[in-house]
Structure formats: structure tokens, C-alpha cells
Design an enzyme around this catalytic site. Sequence first.
Site, PDB file in Angstrom:
ATOM      1  N   LEU A  36       0.889  -1.658   0.346  1.00  0.00           N
ATOM      2  CA  LEU A  36       0.131  -0.250  -0.019  1.00  0.00           C
ATOM      3  C   LEU A  36       0.658   1.486   0.018  1.00  0.00           C
ATOM      4  N   LEU A  82       3.122  -8.941  -9.595  1.00  0.00           N
ATOM      5  CA  LEU A  82       2.627  -7.373 -10.240  1.00  0.00           C
ATOM      6  C   LEU A  82       4.006  -6.487  -9.479  1.00  0.00           C
ATOM      7  N   ALA A  83       3.633  -6.392  -8.104  1.00  0.00           N
ATOM      8  CA  ALA A  83       4.275  -5.474  -7.001  1.00  0.00           C
ATOM      9  C   ALA A  83       5.525  -4.686  -7.896  1.00  0.00           C
ATOM     10  N   ALA A  84       5.332  -3.153  -8.057  1.00  0.00           N
ATOM     11  CA  ALA A  84       6.287  -2.583  -8.571  1.00  0.00           C
ATOM     12  C   ALA A  84       6.182  -1.616  -7.984  1.00  0.00           C
ATOM     13  N   THR A 131       7.734  -5.229 -18.439  1.00  0.00           N
ATOM     14  CA  THR A 131       7.404  -4.045 -19.169  1.00  0.00           C
ATOM     15  C   THR A 131       7.806  -4.081 -20.882  1.00  0.00           C
ATOM     16  N   ASP A 132       7.236  -3.416 -21.770  1.00  0.00           N
ATOM     17  CA  ASP A 132       8.081  -3.734 -23.099  1.00  0.00           C
ATOM     18  C   ASP A 132       9.467  -2.610 -22.999  1.00  0.00           C
ATOM     19  N   GLU A 133       9.142  -1.567 -21.870  1.00  0.00           N
ATOM     20  CA  GLU A 133      10.391  -0.831 -21.332  1.00  0.00           C
ATOM     21  C   GLU A 133      11.569  -1.476 -21.818  1.00  0.00           C
ATOM     22  N   TYR A 156      13.534   2.834 -14.059  1.00  0.00           N
ATOM     23  CA  TYR A 156      12.720   1.904 -13.896  1.00  0.00           C
ATOM     24  C   TYR A 156      12.612   1.258 -14.302  1.00  0.00           C
ATOM     25  N   ALA A 158      15.214  -0.035 -16.488  1.00  0.00           N
ATOM     26  CA  ALA A 158      16.524  -0.756 -15.841  1.00  0.00           C
ATOM     27  C   ALA A 158      16.303  -1.608 -14.421  1.00  0.00           C
ATOM     28  N   SER A 159      15.467  -1.163 -13.514  1.00  0.00           N
ATOM     29  CA  SER A 159      15.435  -1.877 -12.634  1.00  0.00           C
ATOM     30  C   SER A 159      14.504  -3.483 -13.299  1.00  0.00           C
ATOM     31  N   LYS A 160      13.199  -2.971 -14.233  1.00  0.00           N
ATOM     32  CA  LYS A 160      12.784  -4.127 -14.357  1.00  0.00           C
ATOM     33  C   LYS A 160      13.080  -5.231 -15.160  1.00  0.00           C
ATOM     34  N   ASN A 186      -1.232   0.263 -20.311  1.00  0.00           N
ATOM     35  CA  ASN A 186      -1.863  -0.070 -20.465  1.00  0.00           C
ATOM     36  C   ASN A 186      -2.831   1.330 -19.918  1.00  0.00           C
TER      37      ASN A 186
HETATM   38  P1  NAD Z   1       1.281   0.513  -9.910  1.00  0.00           P
HETATM   39  O1  NAD Z   1       2.314   1.640  -9.540  1.00  0.00           O
HETATM   40  O2  NAD Z   1      -0.443   1.160 -10.111  1.00  0.00           O
HETATM   41  O3  NAD Z   1       0.842   0.072  -8.837  1.00  0.00           O
HETATM   42  C1  NAD Z   1       2.338  -1.062  -8.170  1.00  0.00           C
HETATM   43  C2  NAD Z   1       1.490  -1.738  -6.941  1.00  0.00           C
HETATM   44  O4  NAD Z   1       2.262  -2.364  -6.398  1.00  0.00           O
HETATM   45  C3  NAD Z   1       0.834  -0.820  -5.721  1.00  0.00           C
HETATM   46  O5  NAD Z   1      -0.263  -1.656  -5.176  1.00  0.00           O
HETATM   47  C4  NAD Z   1       2.250  -0.757  -4.845  1.00  0.00           C
HETATM   48  O6  NAD Z   1       1.385  -0.265  -3.334  1.00  0.00           O
HETATM   49  C5  NAD Z   1       2.685  -1.961  -4.874  1.00  0.00           C
HETATM   50  N1  NAD Z   1       4.195  -1.894  -4.907  1.00  0.00           N
HETATM   51  C6  NAD Z   1       5.265  -1.466  -4.693  1.00  0.00           C
HETATM   52  N2  NAD Z   1       5.944  -1.284  -3.471  1.00  0.00           N
HETATM   53  C7  NAD Z   1       5.689  -2.932  -3.429  1.00  0.00           C
HETATM   54  C8  NAD Z   1       6.497  -3.281  -2.629  1.00  0.00           C
HETATM   55  N3  NAD Z   1       7.888  -2.879  -1.592  1.00  0.00           N
HETATM   56  N4  NAD Z   1       5.755  -4.525  -1.373  1.00  0.00           N
HETATM   57  C9  NAD Z   1       4.811  -4.598  -1.807  1.00  0.00           C
HETATM   58  N5  NAD Z   1       4.087  -3.933  -3.220  1.00  0.00           N
HETATM   59  C10 NAD Z   1       4.521  -2.903  -2.993  1.00  0.00           C
HETATM   60  O7  NAD Z   1       1.418  -0.472 -11.033  1.00  0.00           O
HETATM   61  P2  NAD Z   1       1.048  -0.817 -12.614  1.00  0.00           P
HETATM   62  O8  NAD Z   1       0.443  -0.231 -13.293  1.00  0.00           O
HETATM   63  O9  NAD Z   1      -0.349  -1.659 -11.922  1.00  0.00           O
HETATM   64  O10 NAD Z   1       1.905  -2.504 -12.528  1.00  0.00           O
HETATM   65  C11 NAD Z   1       2.129  -3.370 -12.134  1.00  0.00           C
HETATM   66  C12 NAD Z   1       2.933  -4.203 -12.970  1.00  0.00           C
HETATM   67  O11 NAD Z   1       2.738  -4.243 -14.403  1.00  0.00           O
HETATM   68  C13 NAD Z   1       4.255  -3.725 -12.244  1.00  0.00           C
HETATM   69  O12 NAD Z   1       5.650  -4.326 -12.163  1.00  0.00           O
HETATM   70  C14 NAD Z   1       4.704  -2.862 -14.011  1.00  0.00           C
HETATM   71  O13 NAD Z   1       6.058  -3.230 -14.261  1.00  0.00           O
HETATM   72  C15 NAD Z   1       3.640  -3.612 -14.516  1.00  0.00           C
HETATM   73  N6  NAD Z   1       4.035  -3.135 -16.022  1.00  0.00           N
HETATM   74  C16 NAD Z   1       2.911  -2.227 -15.789  1.00  0.00           C
HETATM   75  C17 NAD Z   1       2.030  -1.320 -17.633  1.00  0.00           C
HETATM   76  C18 NAD Z   1       1.403  -0.251 -16.929  1.00  0.00           C
HETATM   77  O14 NAD Z   1       0.976  -0.006 -18.380  1.00  0.00           O
HETATM   78  N7  NAD Z   1       0.876   0.244 -15.917  1.00  0.00           N
HETATM   79  C19 NAD Z   1       2.457  -1.957 -18.233  1.00  0.00           C
HETATM   80  C20 NAD Z   1       3.727  -2.924 -18.656  1.00  0.00           C
HETATM   81  C21 NAD Z   1       4.181  -3.514 -17.617  1.00  0.00           C
HETATM   82  O1  DAU Z   2       5.323   0.910 -21.610  1.00  0.00           O
HETATM   83  C1  DAU Z   2       5.104   0.078 -20.466  1.00  0.00           C
HETATM   84  C2  DAU Z   2       4.842   1.450 -19.357  1.00  0.00           C
HETATM   85  O2  DAU Z   2       4.356   2.310 -19.263  1.00  0.00           O
HETATM   86  C3  DAU Z   2       4.727   0.912 -17.749  1.00  0.00           C
HETATM   87  O3  DAU Z   2       6.116  -0.249 -17.612  1.00  0.00           O
HETATM   88  C4  DAU Z   2       4.777   1.962 -16.771  1.00  0.00           C
HETATM   89  O4  DAU Z   2       4.907   1.396 -15.486  1.00  0.00           O
HETATM   90  C5  DAU Z   2       4.180   2.851 -17.188  1.00  0.00           C
HETATM   91  O5  DAU Z   2       4.055   3.651 -16.449  1.00  0.00           O
HETATM   92  C6  DAU Z   2       3.954   3.213 -18.320  1.00  0.00           C
HETATM   93  O6  DAU Z   2       5.268   4.459 -19.117  1.00  0.00           O
HETATM   94  P1  DAU Z   2       5.155   5.620 -20.282  1.00  0.00           P
HETATM   95  O7  DAU Z   2       6.138   6.163 -19.352  1.00  0.00           O
HETATM   96  O8  DAU Z   2       5.133   5.338 -21.388  1.00  0.00           O
HETATM   97  O9  DAU Z   2       3.782   6.197 -19.189  1.00  0.00           O
HETATM   98  P2  DAU Z   2       3.630   7.523 -18.774  1.00  0.00           P
HETATM   99  O10 DAU Z   2       1.662   7.332 -18.867  1.00  0.00           O
HETATM  100  O11 DAU Z   2       4.387   8.150 -17.559  1.00  0.00           O
HETATM  101  O12 DAU Z   2       3.741   8.556 -19.954  1.00  0.00           O
HETATM  102  C7  DAU Z   2       2.773   8.092 -21.505  1.00  0.00           C
HETATM  103  C8  DAU Z   2       3.606   9.133 -22.264  1.00  0.00           C
HETATM  104  O13 DAU Z   2       2.857  10.408 -22.461  1.00  0.00           O
HETATM  105  C9  DAU Z   2       5.061   9.255 -22.397  1.00  0.00           C
HETATM  106  O14 DAU Z   2       6.057   9.386 -23.369  1.00  0.00           O
HETATM  107  C10 DAU Z   2       5.216  10.654 -21.582  1.00  0.00           C
HETATM  108  C11 DAU Z   2       4.155  10.888 -21.746  1.00  0.00           C
HETATM  109  N1  DAU Z   2       3.561  12.470 -20.860  1.00  0.00           N
HETATM  110  C12 DAU Z   2       3.372  11.464 -19.104  1.00  0.00           C
HETATM  111  C13 DAU Z   2       3.054  12.841 -18.123  1.00  0.00           C
HETATM  112  C14 DAU Z   2       2.796  12.082 -17.019  1.00  0.00           C
HETATM  113  C15 DAU Z   2       3.549  14.238 -20.483  1.00  0.00           C
HETATM  114  O15 DAU Z   2       3.891  14.117 -21.629  1.00  0.00           O
HETATM  115  N2  DAU Z   2       3.029  14.467 -19.645  1.00  0.00           N
HETATM  116  C16 DAU Z   2       3.072  14.230 -18.576  1.00  0.00           C
HETATM  117  O16 DAU Z   2       2.632  14.756 -17.693  1.00  0.00           O
END
Ligand code: NAD
Ligand code: DAU
Length: 351
Positions: A36, A82-84, A131-133, A156, A158-160, A186
Site C-alpha cells: 500500500l 506485479l508489485a513494483a 514491461t516493453d520498456e 525504472y 533498468a530495474s525491470k 495499459n
Molecule cells: P501501480 O504502480 O499502479 O501498482 C503497483 C502496486 O505495487 C501498488 O499497489 C503498490 O502499493 C505495490 N507495491 C509497490 N512497492 C511494493 C513493495 N515493496 N511491496 C509490496 N507491494 C508494493 O503499477 P501498475 O501500473 O499496476 O503495474 C503493475 C505491474 O505491471 C508492474 O510490475 C509494472 O512494471 C507492470 N507493467 C505496467 C504497465 C502499465 O502500463 N501500467 C505496462 C506493462 C507492465
Molecule cells: O510501456 C509500458 C510502461 O508504460 C509501463 O511499464 C509503466 O509502468 C507505465 O507507467 C507506462 O510508462 P510511460 O512512461 O510510457 O507512461 P506515462 O503515462 O508516464 O507516459 C506516457 C507518455 O506520455 C510518455 O511518452 C510521457 C508522456 N507524458 C506523461 C506525463 C505523465 C506527458 O507528455 N506528460 C505527462 O504529464
Amino acid sequence: MKNILITGGAGFIGSHLVRHWVKTYPDTMVVNLDKLTYAGNLENLKDIEKMPNYVFEKGDIVDSELITALFEKYHFDGVIHLAAESHVDRSISNPMEFIRTNIVGTVTLLNAARAAWNGNFEGKRFYHVSTDEVYGSLGDEGYFTETTRYDPRSPYSASKASSDHLVRAYHHTYGLPVVISNCSNNYGGFQFPEKLIPLVINNIRHRKPLPVYGKGLNVRDWLYVGDHVQAIDLIYHQGQNGETYNVGGHNEKQNIEIVKLLCRLVDRKLGRSEGESESLITYVQDRAGHDLRYAIDSHKLATTLGWQPSVTFEQGITLTVDWYLSNEEWLRNVTSGDYLKYYEKQYGDRL
Ligand code: NAD
Ligand code: DAU
């Protein structure tokens, strides 16, 4: 009854996954472990919190004693991890938290699974959601495939990438039954409004500036969160041990297209003159090291397991706008307190 551990289940994707699993698999006890952090919110799971096959455990994935105790208590058959720490901008200002959770936390889970399963891997599975990153940044052409060389460029990613390597290493070295998926961006309800789409919807609603990094020409490949959840379910049940699957939306958009589309949709829903909010668009200093383009080739998942996204972008973005406009209280709750401080620090001198 089977027992499954889902980490990060109170976050954006995790909460959609937990809800899906609890409802789809009544014979599986779903244990949601989440620290949380600012991004985790039990409000996201209110509708299923009383289901008999759901339990929440608050804790940190880096806490090896806790993780070991949870394996002893629940005898998990599987883990979906998924936690990250997930926000690139936060990784630029505070990388250490990403190293701790995303790398050390993942190894802590791998160690606990390995010790608990002790070589008896029948029916066991460790699923790492990535992630695709990790593949870096594309030019105007080409796609990320499962064999694209890793080239992470933010703390981020690099850690993934590091956590992906460790998961694979535990498969090769110890035989741990792992699968990995690397997914594109997503979108959908319950996403923390630090990310582009919910941030822009929220700012349009409150007539606040819409921060667009650089020229707004960076491209992301958007996938509706429900389709990612379907892919995770399929890969968990039918993926091959040791394999990686790319998951993507075949839906590339420049950021500025997304922002302008949201202006049109939200204005229409709020009864404003269409596109009125475009005047709020504010080009701000670019993200450091900003990756230009992500695009996923998800052929492998389509041909081996039969997955395709089922929600078009037009459907998904309409559902998403509707969700944020009708969940004003959720937005208010998560954007108060610490988030206000983050917002001021991240955007204060840029807007
Ligand atoms: P999010 O930031 O919404 O949620 C992360 C969750 O992990 C939170 O509920 C947080 O409380 C929990 N958490 C963080 N540190 C923790 C710890 N040390 N121990 C236990 N719980 C912890 O993230 P999200 O967008 O739902 O992404 C979930 C996973 O999917 C991540 O691993 C992310 O790298 C991956 N992912 C996300 C996207 C995207 O577009 N959001 C795309 C591809 C992959
Ligand atoms: O590709 C998967 C990744 O997508 C996940 O692994 C990450 O957890 C998730 O956060 C997401 O990363 P991005 O950096 O692509 O998402 P974000 O929504 O932060 O930004 C999307 C794009 O928009 C990016 O090119 C940066 C830009 N941006 C973002 C914010 C927050 C802006 O132009 N203005 C903003 O205020």
C-alpha cells in the site's frame, strides 16, 4: 482448493487482475500482498473484499521473513508478481526505491518460492509481469519482439530489465517454473493519475494545464487493461515454462493525439464546446532520456496461445473517460495529500 499469491494487487493492473481471478476461479484462494504505497489503494477492491476466496496481506516484498511466512501459511501453487514502483518520472528523481522494490523485491520472492517448492515444481508457476520498456526505444519503424536485445534507458526500465534477468536466471539455474510477459502501456479505470491518460482527464475536468512533454510526438502502444488481464490469465495457465510473451495493443498513438482526443471526449461528456480544452495544452520541458517510440509485436502470443485484444481503442478510451468522470471521489481521495506534493515538485516550475 488452490492458493495463489498476487503481489501488487491493490495497484492499477493488480486490482483488475485480482478481481478477475477471484470471480473467475472460486476454487482458488487469492492472496493479495501489497505494501500500500501511494499507488496501492484498497478502495480499488471494495466490491470483492468480502469474497470467501480473497484475502489481503499488507506487507513489503523485500521483507524475506514475511514472504517465507506467507509461503508457509498458504502453500502457494503459484505466484503472479506485479508489485513494483512503476512510474518512470519518479524513477528519474528517486531511483533507489526502484532498485529496492523492483530488483531486491523480485529476488526475495524468487528465493522464497524456490525454498518453499524445494525442487517439487509439479503444478507450480512463478509469473513475472514486466514491461516493453526493457527493450529501449524504437525509431519510426520496427517492433519489439521477444528476442529484441534488452536496452533499458531509465532507472525504472533498468530495474525491470534486471528483474527479468533474475527471473530467467532462476529458471536456468534452479529449474524454477517461470513465465514472463512484457506488455505495452495499459489504460483503464483505477490507474493512478500521475500517468498520462488519467492525469489529463482529471486536469481537463478541473480546467488545469495539460502538461505535454517535449513536442508530444513520442509514441506509445496502448492496451486496455482488461485485455492485459486476459493475456495474463492465458499465459499463467497455458504458457511454457521459461518462455517470454510480448503483449501489445497494435495501437500506436503520439502523446499529443491522445491528449487532443481526450479534450474532445471529455468536453463532449461535460457539455463544453468540443475541443475547448485544447487551449489548456502546455508544452513543458521533456522527460530526461525520453524514449521515442514503443511498439509491440505480439505474434507469438497470438499464434501459440490464441490471444488478441478484444477491446478497440475507441471502446476502451470511452469506457475510461466515463470511469474517471463518474469516479470523482476516488480521484479526489488519491490526488490529495502526498500526491499534491509530488505534483508540485514534478510540474511546479514547468507549468
Ligand atoms: P501501480 O504502480 O499502479 O501498482 C503497483 C502496486 O505495487 C501498488 O499497489 C503498490 O502499493 C505495490 N507495491 C509497490 N512497492 C511494493 C513493495 N515493496 N511491496 C509490496 N507491494 C508494493 O503499477 P501498475 O501500473 O499496476 O503495474 C503493475 C505491474 O505491471 C508492474 O510490475 C509494472 O512494471 C507492470 N507493467 C505496467 C504497465 C502499465 O502500463 N501500467 C505496462 C506493462 C507492465
Ligand atoms: O510501456 C509500458 C510502461 O508504460 C509501463 O511499464 C509503466 O509502468 C507505465 O507507467 C507506462 O510508462 P510511460 O512512461 O510510457 O507512461 P506515462 O503515462 O508516464 O507516459 C506516457 C507518455 O506520455 C510518455 O511518452 C510521457 C508522456 N507524458 C506523461 C506525463 C505523465 C506527458 O507528455 N506528460 C505527462 O504529464
